[in-house]
Design a protein around this motif. Sequence first.
Motif: not given
Length: 152
Positions: A87-91, A120-126, A134-136, A145-152
């Motif tokens: 998924i590419t989300v708005n900035d 697996q859901v990959f969420i990124k921004k352009s 990006p987060i995964i 439930e989903f587990s998420w990559s570490k918040d930065r």
Amino acid sequence: MKKFIKNNKLTVITFIICLIFVILVFAIKLTLFPNEGRAIYGDRLEGIEKVEITSKQQKNIISKLEEKDEVKSVETDIKGRILNVIITVNDDVELDPAKALTSLVVENLEEDQTTYYDIQVFIKKSNEEDTRFPIIGYKHQDKNEFSWSKDR
């Protein structure tokens, strides 16, 4: 025949040595790699035809996600028992609304599919300047439930 062998001893000996070498190479290969001809996933995909995620379902997931204002584009891909959604989300989208998009993925699948496939859901921004993306998100077939990559 004896005359040919007598006149070409070196050629015959070289041919026999090469033949023995080829036989030994195949014997070693079969010993070290006995299952080379089997499918890459082995028998892990048994029963997948009963819960297969159709292209119609994938298109439905894409359309439901693209209806959201915060989503620019969506791609899906299935590899074995893993459904990948990119998924590419708005900035201007923050982490929590981006993570909430995963509920649309699970809602558009049947229960037996969510218990068979890992998601697996990959969420990124352009815009790559946002260091939080990006987060995964990863949902194992046995989890709810989903587990998420570490918040930065």
